[in-house]
Structure formats: structure tokens, C-alpha cells
Scaffold this motif. Structure first.
Motif, PDB file in Angstrom:
ATOM      1  N   GLU A 194      -2.941  -9.748  -1.535  1.00  0.00           N
ATOM      2  CA  GLU A 194      -3.635  -8.420  -1.249  1.00  0.00           C
ATOM      3  C   GLU A 194      -3.301  -8.054   0.037  1.00  0.00           C
ATOM      4  O   GLU A 194      -2.935  -8.866   1.107  1.00  0.00           O
ATOM      5  N   GLN A 195      -3.264  -6.790   0.337  1.00  0.00           N
ATOM      6  CA  GLN A 195      -2.923  -6.209   1.824  1.00  0.00           C
ATOM      7  C   GLN A 195      -3.741  -4.856   1.947  1.00  0.00           C
ATOM      8  O   GLN A 195      -3.938  -4.100   1.011  1.00  0.00           O
ATOM      9  N   ASP A 196      -4.170  -4.764   2.907  1.00  0.00           N
ATOM     10  CA  ASP A 196      -4.950  -3.561   3.299  1.00  0.00           C
ATOM     11  C   ASP A 196      -4.066  -2.442   3.554  1.00  0.00           C
ATOM     12  O   ASP A 196      -3.150  -2.359   4.453  1.00  0.00           O
ATOM     13  N   PRO A 197      -4.111  -1.151   3.070  1.00  0.00           N
ATOM     14  CA  PRO A 197      -2.993  -0.259   2.706  1.00  0.00           C
ATOM     15  C   PRO A 197      -3.158   0.709   3.966  1.00  0.00           C
ATOM     16  O   PRO A 197      -2.326   1.447   4.245  1.00  0.00           O
ATOM     17  N   GLY A 198      -4.270   0.415   4.741  1.00  0.00           N
ATOM     18  CA  GLY A 198      -4.222   1.163   5.970  1.00  0.00           C
ATOM     19  C   GLY A 198      -4.515   2.728   5.684  1.00  0.00           C
ATOM     20  O   GLY A 198      -5.475   3.087   4.653  1.00  0.00           O
ATOM     21  N   PRO A 199      -3.982   3.676   6.285  1.00  0.00           N
ATOM     22  CA  PRO A 199      -3.026   3.735   7.242  1.00  0.00           C
ATOM     23  C   PRO A 199      -3.715   3.204   8.743  1.00  0.00           C
ATOM     24  O   PRO A 199      -4.999   3.143   8.800  1.00  0.00           O
ATOM     25  N   LEU A 200      -3.000   2.915   9.473  1.00  0.00           N
ATOM     26  CA  LEU A 200      -3.238   2.179  10.750  1.00  0.00           C
ATOM     27  C   LEU A 200      -2.485   3.022  11.952  1.00  0.00           C
ATOM     28  O   LEU A 200      -1.203   3.127  11.758  1.00  0.00           O
ATOM     29  N   SER A 201      -3.099   3.503  12.791  1.00  0.00           N
ATOM     30  CA  SER A 201      -2.638   4.219  13.724  1.00  0.00           C
ATOM     31  C   SER A 201      -2.947   3.946  15.225  1.00  0.00           C
ATOM     32  O   SER A 201      -4.129   3.645  15.486  1.00  0.00           O
ATOM     33  N   VAL A 202      -1.816   3.455  16.059  1.00  0.00           N
ATOM     34  CA  VAL A 202      -2.176   2.822  17.272  1.00  0.00           C
ATOM     35  C   VAL A 202      -1.342   3.561  18.025  1.00  0.00           C
ATOM     36  O   VAL A 202      -0.391   4.397  17.952  1.00  0.00           O
ATOM     37  N   PRO A 203      -1.430   3.602  19.632  1.00  0.00           N
ATOM     38  CA  PRO A 203      -0.874   4.049  20.548  1.00  0.00           C
ATOM     39  C   PRO A 203       0.348   3.195  21.016  1.00  0.00           C
ATOM     40  O   PRO A 203       0.319   2.061  20.860  1.00  0.00           O
ATOM     41  N   GLU A 204       1.335   3.925  21.316  1.00  0.00           N
ATOM     42  CA  GLU A 204       2.595   3.211  21.903  1.00  0.00           C
ATOM     43  C   GLU A 204       2.277   2.188  22.827  1.00  0.00           C
ATOM     44  O   GLU A 204       1.294   2.468  23.900  1.00  0.00           O
ATOM     45  N   GLY A 205       2.758   0.919  22.578  1.00  0.00           N
ATOM     46  CA  GLY A 205       2.615  -0.070  23.523  1.00  0.00           C
ATOM     47  C   GLY A 205       1.484  -1.203  23.139  1.00  0.00           C
ATOM     48  O   GLY A 205       1.288  -2.237  23.581  1.00  0.00           O
ATOM     49  N   ALA A 206       0.892  -0.753  21.923  1.00  0.00           N
ATOM     50  CA  ALA A 206      -0.191  -1.670  21.568  1.00  0.00           C
ATOM     51  C   ALA A 206       0.266  -2.843  20.739  1.00  0.00           C
ATOM     52  O   ALA A 206       1.353  -2.736  20.268  1.00  0.00           O
ATOM     53  N   ILE A 207      -0.511  -3.851  20.525  1.00  0.00           N
ATOM     54  CA  ILE A 207      -0.405  -5.031  19.683  1.00  0.00           C
ATOM     55  C   ILE A 207      -0.771  -4.685  18.228  1.00  0.00           C
ATOM     56  O   ILE A 207      -1.963  -4.145  18.281  1.00  0.00           O
ATOM     57  N   VAL A 208       0.083  -4.731  17.348  1.00  0.00           N
ATOM     58  CA  VAL A 208      -0.351  -4.496  16.065  1.00  0.00           C
ATOM     59  C   VAL A 208      -0.470  -5.565  15.215  1.00  0.00           C
ATOM     60  O   VAL A 208       0.429  -6.644  15.300  1.00  0.00           O
ATOM     61  N   SER A 209      -1.427  -5.871  14.602  1.00  0.00           N
ATOM     62  CA  SER A 209      -1.866  -7.181  13.682  1.00  0.00           C
ATOM     63  C   SER A 209      -1.904  -6.496  12.099  1.00  0.00           C
ATOM     64  O   SER A 209      -2.556  -5.594  11.871  1.00  0.00           O
ATOM     65  N   LEU A 210      -0.943  -7.027  11.329  1.00  0.00           N
ATOM     66  CA  LEU A 210      -0.920  -6.674   9.985  1.00  0.00           C
ATOM     67  C   LEU A 210      -0.988  -7.950   9.113  1.00  0.00           C
ATOM     68  O   LEU A 210      -0.706  -9.125   9.456  1.00  0.00           O
ATOM     69  N   ASN A 211      -1.806  -8.015   8.051  1.00  0.00           N
ATOM     70  CA  ASN A 211      -2.505  -9.049   7.313  1.00  0.00           C
ATOM     71  C   ASN A 211      -2.295  -8.943   5.760  1.00  0.00           C
ATOM     72  O   ASN A 211      -2.557  -8.028   5.262  1.00  0.00           O
ATOM     73  N   CYS A 212      -2.334 -10.282   5.339  1.00  0.00           N
ATOM     74  CA  CYS A 212      -2.159 -10.233   3.732  1.00  0.00           C
ATOM     75  C   CYS A 212      -2.835 -11.608   3.274  1.00  0.00           C
ATOM     76  O   CYS A 212      -2.752 -12.466   4.358  1.00  0.00           O
ATOM     77  N   THR A 213      -3.531 -11.644   2.355  1.00  0.00           N
ATOM     78  CA  THR A 213      -4.061 -12.740   1.788  1.00  0.00           C
ATOM     79  C   THR A 213      -3.426 -12.958   0.268  1.00  0.00           C
ATOM     80  O   THR A 213      -3.070 -12.096  -0.361  1.00  0.00           O
ATOM     81  N   TYR A 214      -3.340 -14.272  -0.108  1.00  0.00           N
ATOM     82  CA  TYR A 214      -2.693 -14.564  -1.300  1.00  0.00           C
ATOM     83  C   TYR A 214      -3.550 -15.582  -2.296  1.00  0.00           C
ATOM     84  O   TYR A 214      -4.532 -16.214  -1.700  1.00  0.00           O
ATOM     85  N   SER A 215      -3.136 -15.656  -3.299  1.00  0.00           N
ATOM     86  CA  SER A 215      -4.197 -16.475  -4.213  1.00  0.00           C
ATOM     87  C   SER A 215      -3.581 -17.688  -4.862  1.00  0.00           C
ATOM     88  O   SER A 215      -4.429 -18.417  -5.264  1.00  0.00           O
TER      89      SER A 215
END
Lengths: 113, 114
Positions: A5-26
Motif C-alpha cells: 500500500e502506498q499513498d498516491p499523493g500528489p505531494l507538493s513541496v518547496p525546493e530544499g524541503a525534506i520529503v518522506s514517502l512511505n509504504c506498508t506491506y502485508s
């Protein structure tokens, strides 16, 4: 329930930000975990690959696996507009003696200047 | 020099038609795959061949027929196209054991069924 499972977003961030992308599995039988990056109108390409629980770092990218909670993450430090892409987590499943990759739905990331 | 190349890049066709997509890899890999990516970017395996032998066959309508004439080529033929077949089809290749998790993908063939 999807196997990954993965959140499809979309994710919008400003340049320089720290991005966190996540998944879970069964399935606790999953052993290897990957992150693929897919630019628009292109095929996915492998970004990082991990096996054990813990962190793996490659430049601005850190992949984290927590097998106890079946959770995988990708962190992007100092994000750049060139990081704008879809990020797909993946894991392998042994099927009939062969490995096949199972992908999450992908998270669209946009990094704006 | 393209590693995994697939043709055509774009197909637009009517329901009920038959179409083929071709794929070639020059990486010397033993294993090739077809993946389907829907409009929500979900990438799902369809078939896999190892050295011309079918090894993975997911639950795919039998209107889809893969064919591997040699280990460097994998084609996909689709009969009686339906609206739901509209997607991007990716060919990929890997070494036999895939233990680094690295698939090498082509650029995709975008199929639109009208």
C-alpha cells in the motif's frame, strides 16, 4: 487489501524541503525492498534497494525498512525540482522458483522552486 | 544505445481490433517481463519469460498472448481490444535471479482504445 500500500499523493513541496514517502506491506515473507523513480512518460528506474531492517543512505536519499511493523520509507533531503517524479516502492515475491516484483501504487512528488 | 526498447510508443485503436507491441533488450539478460500501468500509475506484472520459457502468468485475460522468439525479444499480442485495456504497457528485463531487485524498463507503449 493490496500487498503493498502506498499513498498516491500528489505531494507538493518547496525546493530544499525534506520529503518522506512511505509504504506498508502485508506479507512478512517479503524480503527485499526497492524504491523506483519514474519521470513523466518514462519507464521506472531503480533508485535504492534494501534487504535488512534499518537505514541505507545514498547521497540525498535514505531508504528505511522496519520489518517489525512492515513499513518502508524513502527520505529525500534538500529536495530539488529534478526530484519531481512518481516514486514507487516495490518488494519481491518468490513465485514458482522465480522472483517477481510487486509495486505500490506510486506517490507523485512535485518539488517547486 | 537503448537497453530495453519497445515499439510502438503510442497506439490508438478502436475496440475489437488486434494490436501487437514488440520489445527487445540488448543487456544479455535471461528474463523479460510485461507490466501494465493503469491511469493511477499502478504497475502490475502480467507475464515473465526466462530464456524463452513462460515462468510467470498472472491472471490476465487470454486475449493477451505473449511470445518470446529468443531471450532478447518479448512481444505482446492483444486480441479483441476493450476499453479497459487502455494503459501503458512496459517491457522490462533482469538477470535471472533478480536478487538486487533491479528491473530495467523500456519507455512504455501507451495504448488508447476508443
Amino acid at each position: 487489501q493490496k500487498e503493498v500500500e502506498q499513498d498516491p499523493g500528489p505531494l507538493s513541496v518547496p525546493e530544499g524541503a525534506i520529503v518522506s514517502l512511505n509504504c506498508t506491506y502485508s506479507n512478512s515473507a517479503f524480503q527485499y525492498f526497492m524504491w523506483y523513480r519514474q519521470y513523466s512518460r518514462k519507464g521506472p528506474e531503480l533508485l535504492m534497494y534494501t534487504y535488512s531492517s534499518g537505514n541505507k543512505e545514498d547521497g540525498r536519499f535514505t531508504a528505511q525498512v522496519d520489518k517489525s511493523s512492515k513499513y518502508i520509507s524513502l527520505f529525500i533531503r534538500d529536495s530539488q525540482p529534478s526530484d519531481s517524479a512518481t516514486y514507487l516502492c516495490a518488494t519481491n515475491l518468490l513465485s514458482g522458483g522465480y522472483n517477481k516484483l510487486i509495486f505500490g501504487a506510486g506517490t507523485r512528488l512535485a518539488v517547486h522552486p | 544505445d537503448t537497453a530495453v526498447s519497445q515499439t510502438p510508443k503510442y497506439l490508438v485503436t478502436q475496440m475489437g481490433n488486434d494490436k501487437s507491441i514488440k520489445c527487445e533488450q540488448n543487456l544479455g539478460h535471461d528474463t523479460m517481463y510485461w507490466y501494465k500501468q493503469d491511469s493511477k500509475k499502478f504497475l502490475k506484472i502480467m507475464f515473465s519469460y526466462n530464456n524463452k520459457e513462460l515462468i510467470i502468468n498472472e491472471t490476465v485475460p487470454n486475449r493477451f498472448s505473449p511470445k518470446s522468439p529468443d531471450k532478447a525479444h518479448l512481444n505482446l499480442h492483444i486480441n479483441s481490444l476493450e476499453l479497459g485495456d487502455s494503459a501503458v504497457y512496459f517491457c522490462a528485463s533482469s538477470p535471472r535471479d533478480l536478487n538486487t531487485g533491479e528491473l530495467f524498463f523500456g519507455e512504455g507503449s501507451r495504448l488508447t482504445v476508443l
